[in-house]
Design an enzyme around this catalytic site. Structure first.
Site, PDB file in Angstrom:
ATOM      1  N   THR A   1       0.834  -1.203   0.000  1.00 25.08           N
ATOM      2  CA  THR A   1       0.000   0.000   0.000  1.00 25.08           C
ATOM      3  C   THR A   1       0.865   1.247   0.000  1.00 25.08           C
ATOM      4  OG1 THR A   1      -1.550   1.298   1.374  1.00 25.08           O
ATOM      5  CG2 THR A   1      -0.127  -0.244   2.510  1.00 25.08           C
ATOM      6  N   ASP A   2       0.317   2.343  -0.502  1.00 28.38           N
ATOM      7  CA  ASP A   2       1.047   3.610  -0.439  1.00 28.38           C
ATOM      8  C   ASP A   2       1.120   4.145   0.986  1.00 28.38           C
ATOM      9  OD1 ASP A   2      -1.602   4.441  -0.116  1.00 28.38           O
ATOM     10  OD2 ASP A   2      -1.410   6.155  -1.463  1.00 28.38           O
ATOM     11  N   GLU A   3       0.347   3.570   1.900  1.00 25.55           N
ATOM     12  CA  GLU A   3       0.413   3.989   3.298  1.00 25.55           C
ATOM     13  C   GLU A   3       1.817   3.807   3.881  1.00 25.55           C
ATOM     14  OE1 GLU A   3      -1.796   5.215   5.506  1.00 25.55           O
ATOM     15  OE2 GLU A   3      -3.732   5.043   4.508  1.00 25.55           O
TER      16      GLU A   3
ATOM     17  N   TYR B   1      -1.509   0.365  11.205  1.00 28.05           N
ATOM     18  CA  TYR B   1      -1.802  -0.355   9.954  1.00 28.05           C
ATOM     19  C   TYR B   1      -0.671  -0.175   8.955  1.00 28.05           C
ATOM     20  CZ  TYR B   1      -3.374  -0.752   5.132  1.00 28.05           C
ATOM     21  OH  TYR B   1      -3.437  -1.028   3.795  1.00 28.05           O
TER      22      TYR B   1
ATOM     23  N   LYS C   1       1.971  -3.045   7.433  1.00 27.58           N
ATOM     24  CA  LYS C   1       2.129  -3.290   5.999  1.00 27.58           C
ATOM     25  C   LYS C   1       3.569  -3.042   5.550  1.00 27.58           C
ATOM     26  CE  LYS C   1      -0.557  -4.227   3.253  1.00 27.58           C
ATOM     27  NZ  LYS C   1      -0.963  -5.561   2.705  1.00 27.58           N
TER      28      LYS C   1
END
Length: 335
Positions: free
Chosen positions: A123-125, A147, A151
């Site tokens: 994810t770009d997170e 979160y 990731k």
């Protein structure tokens, strides 16, 4: 391709990918899903009688299970994860277990099974703040929520298996997805379904936080290409549509599409560690694999709003019971 294992295939993006593969490829697809609150059998209702689809209910942390389902697999696409930033702030432990330990368990099973391609959905997170320009694949990982951190840990664990064992892994980092079958804890379906029920749309803080939005089908097209691509092992590919919108503007658009009053917009206390901007530079994916997003955001949003309006049978049960308990905790004071 032969046997394709999809973890988390009853979730939002995973189920979209499974539906796409069954419609366009000759795969035998094995879906592994624990069926937590975010895994919904109705996401695959239209294809559940397809003889090429096998569903296995189970936890990706279960070593024996993953050894069994990955045996003779040609490829594994790993979606399974706890994914909601807000929930990770309330309770981080399950994110560490599923996202990190679960990924480790799946990696080990795939290594033992000599799987030919492992596609990890990151994810770009993991980048944290995008700052002045969209993040490239070589940007530092500075996750700001439990979160995102879980990731990031999984992302780097996958790459370490390539570096250490020559494991055939590819990593994708995608921006915010939207489309049909997305759990209504997420921003767009929450705002759409709340508006349909004439409930307040909870906007964090100023509402000026921006994200790059991509339709789930465009994301799945990119994943198809990454799954089939040659000479990409050990690489990271950003997936983004270049369609940045603020929370406030999305809320206003949804109300306008549905003909609902602006008075439904309700400011709530900002969440801790709220990222001001997520955006990725996907020029590597575009140049190497010729991928382009097909949907403009405004068109995709209208289609998505229409889907939720027409499919209350799907989302109304999801927004009952435990979801209401979560909602009352997360958005204190809102009905």
């Amino acid at each position: 391709m032969g046997k394709l294992v999809v973890t988390g295939g009853m979730g939002f993006i995973g189920s979209a990918f499974v539906r796409r593969r069954l419609a366009s490829q000759e795969d035998d697809v094995v879906v592994v899903d624990k069926l937590t609150y975010a895994g919904n059998p109705n996401n695959l209702k239209d294809v559940r009688e397809d003889p090429r689809l096998t569903f296995v209910r189970g936890d990706v942390c279960d070593r024996a299970l993953m050894d069994r389902v990955t045996k003779d697999a040609d490829a594994v696409v790993h979606f399974a994860a706890e994914t909601h930033v807000d929930r990770s702030i309330l309770e981080a432990g399950s994110f560490v277990v599923t996202d990190v330990v679960g990924t480790y368990t799946v990696l080990e099973a795939c290594r033992r099974a000599d799987v030919g391609r492992f596609l990890h959905i990151s994810t770009d997170e993991v980048y944290g703040e995008a700052g002045d320009r969209p993040c490239r694949e070589d940007a530092p990982l500075m996750p700001k929520s439990p979160y995102a951190a879980s990731k990031a840990g999984a992302d780097r664990l996958v790459w370490s298996y390539f570096a250490t064992y020559g494991f055939p892994a590819v990593i994708s980092r995608c921006t915010n997805n939207y489309g049909p079958y997305q759990h209504p804890e997420k921003l767009i379906p929450l705002f759409v379904t709340n508006a349909l029920e004439d409930r307040p749309l909870p906007v964090y803080g100023t509402g000026l936080n921006t994200r790059d939005w991509i339709h789930v089908e465009d994301h799945c097209e990119a994943l198809d290409r990454l799954l089939a691509a040659k000479d990409v092992e050990g690489e990271v590919f950003n997936v983004g549509a270049g369609q940045e919108r603020s929370v406030q503007s999305i809320a206003e658009s949804i109300l306008r599409i549905l003909g609902k009053p602006a008075s439904l917009l309700t400011t709530v206390e900002d969440r801790p560690g709220h990222v001001a901007r997520h955006a990725v530079d996907s020029s590597k994916l575009r140049a190497r694999l010729g991928w382009r997003p097909a949907r403009e955001f405004d068109t995709g949003l209208r289609e998505t709003v229409a889907w939720y309006r027409a499919n209350a049978w799907w989302w109304k049960p999801v927004k009952s019971g435990a979801f209401e308990d979560y909602y009352r905790v997360q958005y204190r004071g809102l009905a």
